[in-house]
Design an enzyme around this catalytic site. Sequence first.
Site, PDB file in Angstrom:
ATOM      1  N   ASP A 480       0.833  -1.209   0.000  1.00 48.76           N
ATOM      2  CA  ASP A 480       0.000   0.000   0.000  1.00 48.76           C
ATOM      3  C   ASP A 480       0.872   1.265   0.000  1.00 48.76           C
ATOM      4  O   ASP A 480       2.076   1.228   0.304  1.00 48.76           O
ATOM      5  CB  ASP A 480      -0.895  -0.042   1.250  1.00 48.76           C
ATOM      6  CG  ASP A 480      -2.187   0.744   1.090  1.00 48.76           C
ATOM      7  OD1 ASP A 480      -2.305   1.527   0.132  1.00 48.76           O
ATOM      8  OD2 ASP A 480      -3.081   0.579   1.941  1.00 48.76           O
ATOM      9  N   SER A 527      -2.728   1.850  -3.582  1.00 53.54           N
ATOM     10  CA  SER A 527      -2.303   3.175  -3.175  1.00 53.54           C
ATOM     11  C   SER A 527      -3.563   3.961  -2.876  1.00 53.54           C
ATOM     12  O   SER A 527      -4.141   4.557  -3.779  1.00 53.54           O
ATOM     13  CB  SER A 527      -1.498   3.827  -4.302  1.00 53.54           C
ATOM     14  OG  SER A 527      -1.250   5.161  -3.983  1.00 53.54           O
ATOM     15  N   ASP A 548     -10.636   2.231  -3.425  1.00 50.57           N
ATOM     16  CA  ASP A 548     -11.213   2.008  -2.094  1.00 50.57           C
ATOM     17  C   ASP A 548     -12.732   2.025  -2.153  1.00 50.57           C
ATOM     18  O   ASP A 548     -13.394   1.718  -1.166  1.00 50.57           O
ATOM     19  CB  ASP A 548     -10.718   3.082  -1.118  1.00 50.57           C
ATOM     20  CG  ASP A 548      -9.387   2.691  -0.507  1.00 50.57           C
ATOM     21  OD1 ASP A 548      -8.981   1.527  -0.655  1.00 50.57           O
ATOM     22  OD2 ASP A 548      -8.747   3.560   0.116  1.00 50.57           O
TER      23      ASP A 548
HETATM   24  C1  DGJ Z   1      -5.833   1.940   1.912  1.00 47.39           C
HETATM   25  C2  DGJ Z   1      -6.199   0.739   1.101  1.00 47.39           C
HETATM   26  O1  DGJ Z   1      -6.665   1.126  -0.152  1.00 47.39           O
HETATM   27  C3  DGJ Z   1      -7.228  -0.077   1.858  1.00 47.39           C
HETATM   28  O2  DGJ Z   1      -7.651  -1.166   1.098  1.00 47.39           O
HETATM   29  C4  DGJ Z   1      -6.633  -0.528   3.164  1.00 47.39           C
HETATM   30  O3  DGJ Z   1      -5.582  -1.421   2.927  1.00 47.39           O
HETATM   31  C5  DGJ Z   1      -6.149   0.674   3.956  1.00 47.39           C
HETATM   32  N1  DGJ Z   1      -5.292   1.522   3.177  1.00 47.39           N
HETATM   33  C6  DGJ Z   1      -5.435   0.232   5.197  1.00 47.39           C
HETATM   34  O4  DGJ Z   1      -4.897   1.305   5.879  1.00 47.39           O
END
Ligand code: DGJ
Length: 730
Positions: A480, A527, A548
């Site tokens: 990430d 990311s 997300d």
């Molecule tokens: C951002 C990612 O896109 C999410 O899927 C998750 O892993 C969070 N970070 C965790 O902090």
Amino acid sequence: MSLHFDSAAGTFTIHTANTTYQMKVDEYGYLLHLYYGARTEGCMDYLVTYADRSGMCASPHDVADRTYSLDVLPQEYAFQGAGDMRNPLLVVRDAEGTFGCDLRYVRHEIRDGKYGLPGFPAVYSESADDDAQSLSVVLADKRTGLEVELLYGVLPKLDIVTRAAIIRNTGSKKFVLKRAQTACLDMVHGDFDVITFDGRHAMERRPSRRAVTHGSFSVGSRRGMSSNQYNPVMILTDRDTTETAGRAWSMSFVYSGGFLAEVEKDQYEQVRMQMGLSDEQFSYPLEPGEQFVVPEVIMTYSGAGLEKISHNLHRCIRKHVCRGPWRDRPRPILLNSWEAAYFDFTGDSLCRLADKAAELGLDMLVMDDGWFGNRCDDLRALGDWTVNEEKLGGSLKQLVDYVNAEGLKFGIWVEPEMVSEDSDLYRAHPDWALAIPGKDPALGRDQLVLDMSRADVRENIFEQLCAVLDQANIEYLKWDYNRSIVDVYSRFATDQGKVLYDYIAGLYELLERLVERYPNLLIEGCSAGGGRFDVGMLYYTPQIWTSDNTDAHDRMTIQYGTSFGYPCSAVGAHVSACPNEINGREVPLSARGLVAMAGGGFGYELDLVELPERAWEIITHQIETYREIEHLVREGLYYRLSSPKKDPVCAWEFAAEDGSEAIVCAVVIEVEGYGVADYVVPRGLTPGAMYREVNSDKVYPADALMDMGVPLPISSAPYMSRMYRFERIG
Ligand code: DGJ
């Protein structure tokens, strides 16, 4: 042979199955672009026009011909300094601070195989059957000793041409690169649209199309990452190009940092499209003997609409960018703990999730953020990659062994490029974070970015990661990266203008070491969702968490936009809970499953334990279905049958390359009134053949299907969804 140099005409010609690319060294040594379009033979220098266009278009000093000006002529590698006043690819400042160079042809070489780029991701060919070839053309500026080696790679069967460059200082004094972009495509006339893929966090890569008018239009990223906001893919089309008809040219940047993609219509109605590194906070000194790699751009041309552009790119990225054993294998169907529990989990609660995941037929449990240091929220502990055994109630190995004993693989989340101020790593090495002396650094999600341009920082992170990965049987890593870079300052950099580029070079070095040490590890890029969904990352991570935003309705738009430049095999897509965390929308589990199944990185991201029994039945069925179709998602041709923003039904299709089978998926987005039948019209079936619908006794003629389509069940509620599976008979 796909590459040919005609010494009499001075032309380099690149042929692919359906396209031709041509350039020419003219009598003054300048490299002119002649043609990129439908496959053709012959010399296209007749396309270039010469006229005395007044003193406002300068001519080089040794050219006693006022009809000759680089300001008008189509350039192959546009540079600042010899009269071309349009957007340049290259701007150089010499040791005295003077701008300007004059690049002329010196030599060239053609060879079999695809060139590689030292330290940077690039399209590769591993089989002689690809018939890949490479061309290197060296241009030089005699005053400064600047040499630019232009690299061209061709995958003729895929209609792919790649470009990159290596800039060398062969002189005796330093010079500074102020702009170093990769490729331009000059069109001597045309009425064009440009398509870019724009968005924001949790709503990435929405296609936007606009007319090319006078002046310059650009998108890019100055965030140190390719970004959630603009994606490094740009498509130029004729005004009337559609999904299945008309001309289109695309560029994709094989790079994960800041970029700039521009299109400019000039004074003579000519158009230049270009792509490369962002020049903001960029200033790269090259000492005598040093070289600079200008990252790769993948180009393709289609005379048959946008669909063909996507098919060319999908084939190229799937087999010639993505690497490692997971490139060609079914990916594990995973359960991710993030939206299931966020930071609120224990070893026990993860084991309960694993029990249920195993019972429902999933392949892997992924422990997302929250397992290390004192990471109980997003305010702390990044950089301290030590297992919180108290939280897990035991060692990582014990947890992984339990999950493995359930028949599941185990995966883990990391964010290696970041550090929290509240962390042991930061307390020990505050100077490892990017921060400008005397200025408080900007925070993003309360964290700082580690200086990946530094080898000692990378070494520390590499060792910490290995220490975790070596503790247990970890088969998947989610990598990430959750903020952009604001404070560009590295303690030992000789010039701060190098830092953003050296950061990405450092990131690639770290990823390469990891890939070499753990060749079977499946790495999923991420990311803040899709902030680094780019071809550069796909060289190391064959799948990327797309966004997300897991709401199936929004995801249709995000995945639709993503599909223009990227194969579905790369798309991480999960079924999450309803109402959706981000926008509160309710979509039935059946439609959520169908939408997520359009990704090669299929999975679930919700508390499976808490679901009603009926949901478990649906999920079991979805998993069985996905296993039957995943080869088409991973390797089939993807068809955008409608647009989620323009049409009442969003429909898409995966078809085998040989037309032997296809799946057609549809989700009703808008229901109007009562009783109207929606039809979905597939493509890519074998004309003249008959198709049987799997799990049904219905038989359809391919030509009728591809003409009138198939009716969806008449729906009175939105999000009715349907998957048709067709198999060719005989
Ligand atoms: C951002 C990612 O896109 C999410 O899927 C998750 O892993 C969070 N970070 C965790 O902090």
